[in-house]
Design a protein around this motif. Structure first.
Motif, PDB file in Angstrom:
ATOM      1  N   UNK A   2     -48.726 -17.627  27.482  1.00  0.00           N
ATOM      2  CA  UNK A   2     -49.538 -17.874  28.458  1.00  0.00           C
ATOM      3  C   UNK A   2     -48.850 -18.352  29.768  1.00  0.00           C
ATOM      4  N   UNK A   3     -47.636 -18.954  29.582  1.00  0.00           N
ATOM      5  CA  UNK A   3     -46.705 -19.184  31.067  1.00  0.00           C
ATOM      6  C   UNK A   3     -46.472 -17.940  31.635  1.00  0.00           C
ATOM      7  N   UNK A   4     -46.200 -16.835  31.029  1.00  0.00           N
ATOM      8  CA  UNK A   4     -45.745 -15.297  31.418  1.00  0.00           C
ATOM      9  C   UNK A   4     -46.884 -14.810  32.383  1.00  0.00           C
ATOM     10  N   UNK A   5     -48.104 -15.114  31.905  1.00  0.00           N
ATOM     11  CA  UNK A   5     -49.327 -14.620  32.568  1.00  0.00           C
ATOM     12  C   UNK A   5     -49.410 -15.418  33.835  1.00  0.00           C
ATOM     13  N   UNK A   6     -49.285 -16.857  33.776  1.00  0.00           N
ATOM     14  CA  UNK A   6     -49.363 -17.690  35.011  1.00  0.00           C
ATOM     15  C   UNK A   6     -48.390 -17.250  35.986  1.00  0.00           C
ATOM     16  N   UNK A   7     -47.121 -17.093  35.436  1.00  0.00           N
ATOM     17  CA  UNK A   7     -46.202 -16.891  36.549  1.00  0.00           C
ATOM     18  C   UNK A   7     -46.462 -15.526  37.113  1.00  0.00           C
ATOM     19  N   UNK A   8     -47.159 -14.528  36.552  1.00  0.00           N
ATOM     20  CA  UNK A   8     -47.264 -13.157  37.016  1.00  0.00           C
ATOM     21  C   UNK A   8     -48.466 -13.067  37.925  1.00  0.00           C
ATOM     22  N   UNK A   9     -49.324 -14.264  37.838  1.00  0.00           N
ATOM     23  CA  UNK A   9     -50.566 -14.142  38.699  1.00  0.00           C
ATOM     24  C   UNK A   9     -50.140 -14.166  40.435  1.00  0.00           C
ATOM     25  N   UNK A  10     -50.522 -13.607  40.975  1.00  0.00           N
ATOM     26  CA  UNK A  10     -50.319 -13.922  42.464  1.00  0.00           C
ATOM     27  C   UNK A  10     -51.153 -14.992  43.227  1.00  0.00           C
ATOM     28  N   UNK A  16     -54.848 -19.070  41.232  1.00  0.00           N
ATOM     29  CA  UNK A  16     -54.223 -18.498  39.859  1.00  0.00           C
ATOM     30  C   UNK A  16     -55.324 -18.949  38.785  1.00  0.00           C
ATOM     31  N   UNK A  17     -55.789 -20.234  38.857  1.00  0.00           N
ATOM     32  CA  UNK A  17     -56.881 -20.754  37.846  1.00  0.00           C
ATOM     33  C   UNK A  17     -58.130 -19.771  38.074  1.00  0.00           C
ATOM     34  N   UNK A  18     -58.579 -19.359  39.225  1.00  0.00           N
ATOM     35  CA  UNK A  18     -59.693 -18.712  39.221  1.00  0.00           C
ATOM     36  C   UNK A  18     -59.294 -17.264  38.510  1.00  0.00           C
ATOM     37  N   UNK A  19     -58.267 -16.590  38.989  1.00  0.00           N
ATOM     38  CA  UNK A  19     -57.923 -15.276  38.098  1.00  0.00           C
ATOM     39  C   UNK A  19     -57.678 -15.622  36.495  1.00  0.00           C
ATOM     40  N   UNK A  20     -57.056 -16.740  36.148  1.00  0.00           N
ATOM     41  CA  UNK A  20     -57.033 -16.940  34.653  1.00  0.00           C
ATOM     42  C   UNK A  20     -58.550 -16.967  34.044  1.00  0.00           C
ATOM     43  N   UNK A  21     -59.347 -17.660  34.753  1.00  0.00           N
ATOM     44  CA  UNK A  21     -60.700 -17.690  34.076  1.00  0.00           C
ATOM     45  C   UNK A  21     -61.473 -16.471  34.315  1.00  0.00           C
ATOM     46  N   UNK A  22     -61.279 -15.717  35.305  1.00  0.00           N
ATOM     47  CA  UNK A  22     -61.670 -14.355  35.184  1.00  0.00           C
ATOM     48  C   UNK A  22     -61.229 -13.596  34.230  1.00  0.00           C
ATOM     49  N   UNK A  23     -59.953 -13.563  33.928  1.00  0.00           N
ATOM     50  CA  UNK A  23     -59.227 -12.856  32.977  1.00  0.00           C
ATOM     51  C   UNK A  23     -60.107 -13.438  31.387  1.00  0.00           C
ATOM     52  N   UNK A  24     -59.967 -14.671  31.282  1.00  0.00           N
ATOM     53  CA  UNK A  24     -60.669 -14.989  30.009  1.00  0.00           C
ATOM     54  C   UNK A  24     -62.030 -14.644  29.726  1.00  0.00           C
ATOM     55  N   UNK A  25     -63.131 -14.589  30.935  1.00  0.00           N
ATOM     56  CA  UNK A  25     -64.188 -14.180  30.914  1.00  0.00           C
ATOM     57  C   UNK A  25     -64.259 -12.430  30.447  1.00  0.00           C
ATOM     58  N   UNK A  26     -63.363 -12.018  31.107  1.00  0.00           N
ATOM     59  CA  UNK A  26     -63.264 -10.388  30.741  1.00  0.00           C
ATOM     60  C   UNK A  26     -62.972 -10.109  29.394  1.00  0.00           C
TER      61      UNK A  26
END
Length: 52
Positions: A2-10, A16-26
């Motif tokens: 999860x830290x790897x994903x967080x570091x690579x989100x722009x 990043x929080x919105x993108x992580x939520x979209x990834x989880x929903x996907x």
């Protein structure tokens, strides 16, 4: 992982929080609509061994 994903989100923390939520929903949608329906007929839950 999860830290790897967080570091690579722009973007900043909010984006990043919105993108992580979209990834989880996907991932959830992929599991619910593709993976689980494909796996369900292959599970032995309907093979009842108790007779009347």
């Amino acid at each position: 992982m999860y830290p790897w994903i967080w570091r690579h989100l722009p973007g900043g923390a909010g984006l990043k929080a919105v993108q992580a939520l979209v990834l989880v929903l996907a991932v959830c949608a992929l599991l619910l609509f593709v993976v689980f329906p494909w796996v369900e007929p292959r599970l032995p839950f309907n093979d009842v061994t108790v007779g009347s």
